[in-house]
Design an enzyme around this catalytic site. Structure first.
Site, PDB file in Angstrom:
ATOM      1  N   ASP A 170       0.815  -1.201   0.187  1.00  0.00           N
ATOM      2  CA  ASP A 170       0.032  -0.180  -0.020  1.00  0.00           C
ATOM      3  C   ASP A 170       0.812   1.293   0.219  1.00  0.00           C
ATOM      4  O   ASP A 170       1.650   1.495   0.878  1.00  0.00           O
ATOM      5  CB  ASP A 170      -0.791   0.021   1.303  1.00  0.00           C
ATOM      6  CG  ASP A 170      -2.028   1.097   1.122  1.00  0.00           C
ATOM      7  OD1 ASP A 170      -1.759   1.966   0.525  1.00  0.00           O
ATOM      8  OD2 ASP A 170      -2.996   0.894   1.882  1.00  0.00           O
ATOM      9  N   HIS A 201      -3.188  -0.415  -2.415  1.00  0.00           N
ATOM     10  CA  HIS A 201      -4.340   0.363  -1.975  1.00  0.00           C
ATOM     11  C   HIS A 201      -5.517   0.235  -3.093  1.00  0.00           C
ATOM     12  O   HIS A 201      -5.140   0.299  -4.223  1.00  0.00           O
ATOM     13  CB  HIS A 201      -3.949   1.884  -1.847  1.00  0.00           C
ATOM     14  CG  HIS A 201      -5.046   2.720  -0.979  1.00  0.00           C
ATOM     15  ND1 HIS A 201      -4.878   2.530   0.527  1.00  0.00           N
ATOM     16  CD2 HIS A 201      -6.026   3.375  -1.393  1.00  0.00           C
ATOM     17  CE1 HIS A 201      -5.881   3.568   1.073  1.00  0.00           C
ATOM     18  NE2 HIS A 201      -6.531   3.786  -0.257  1.00  0.00           N
TER      19      HIS A 201
END
Length: 233
Positions: A170, A201
């Site tokens: 992420d 993400h």
């Protein structure tokens, strides 16, 4: 069946739109779907529709209504992504939690749902954590929640089950934040963390380039089992 309703704030000093998806039969449980920074867009509405198909009353409150009502942005369009970041910068998260609580209260008092959970994505993942710590929601799930390391001081207030999905690649949640999340929450009796190796993400978004079908399905299956255990349908 879906519709957009108006829900009053807890203080009674305003009202906001809330997308509501209803199951075929009368639900006994509800789930508040907490938006990303892109507003209550097609992807968030689809999350609600799928929860309704599973038997839940699903509600997605417009959390940006005080800044700009009715925001719907596409993360794959660069100017809209930048606009979303601007809106996030203006958003009062503490007030947003009160609006989420208003949606929880509405589901219980007006829709007759005895159990109410919450699921959120991105900003909504962070707000799902805050919802677990600050409201009486029966169960909460956060996908790729941002900035949880700064909220660990609230972990002792989490009294009901919380699940967090963490993609290890992420770009908005660096490795040191992920380590802090595990160090702070792995031994919490009410919290479950799942890592998704190498994913970025937004991997569980319904539409667009960010989605990873295999990982999204796995995470969503875990979420479904979690809600079945703690909410029923």
């Amino acid at each position: 069946m879906s519709e957009t309703l108006r829900i009053s704030t807890l203080e009674g000093d305003g009202a906001f739109d809330c997308y509501v998806a209803r199951p075929a039969g009368k639900p006994t449980a509800a789930i508040v779907v907490i938006q990303e920074i892109f507003g209550v867009n097609a992807g968030i509405r689809r999350k609600c529709d799928k929860l309704a198909e599973a038997g839940y009353l699903a509600l997605a409150p417009d959390l940006f209504w005080r800044i700009e009502p009715g925001v719907e942005l596409d993360p794959d369009i660069e100017p809209e992504f930048k606009r979303a970041l601007e809106l996030m910068g203006k958003f009062d998260q503490d007030v947003g939690i009160r609006d989420i609580e208003a949606a929880i209260t509405y589901a219980r008092s007006q829709e007759g749902c005895s159990r109410v959970g919450a699921v959120g994505y991105c900003l909504g993942g962070r707000l799902a954590y805050m919802t677990a710590a600050r409201t009486d929601a029966d169960a909460c799930v956060g996908y790729y929640a941002v900035g949880i390391d700064g909220l660990l001081r609230e972990k002792n207030a989490i009294a009901n089950p919380l699940m967090l999905h963490i993609p290890t690649g992420d770009g908005f949640v660096p490795p040191e934040v992920q380590r802090a999340m595990h160090e702070g929450l792995d031994d919490h009796p009410k919290v479950t963390l799942y890592d998704y190796e190498g994913l970025d993400h937004g991997f569980a978004t319904e539409f667009g380039r960010r989605r990873n079908d295999e990982a999204a399905q796995k995470a969503d299956e875990r979420t479904a089992a979690f809600f079945t255990e703690h909410l029923g349908a």
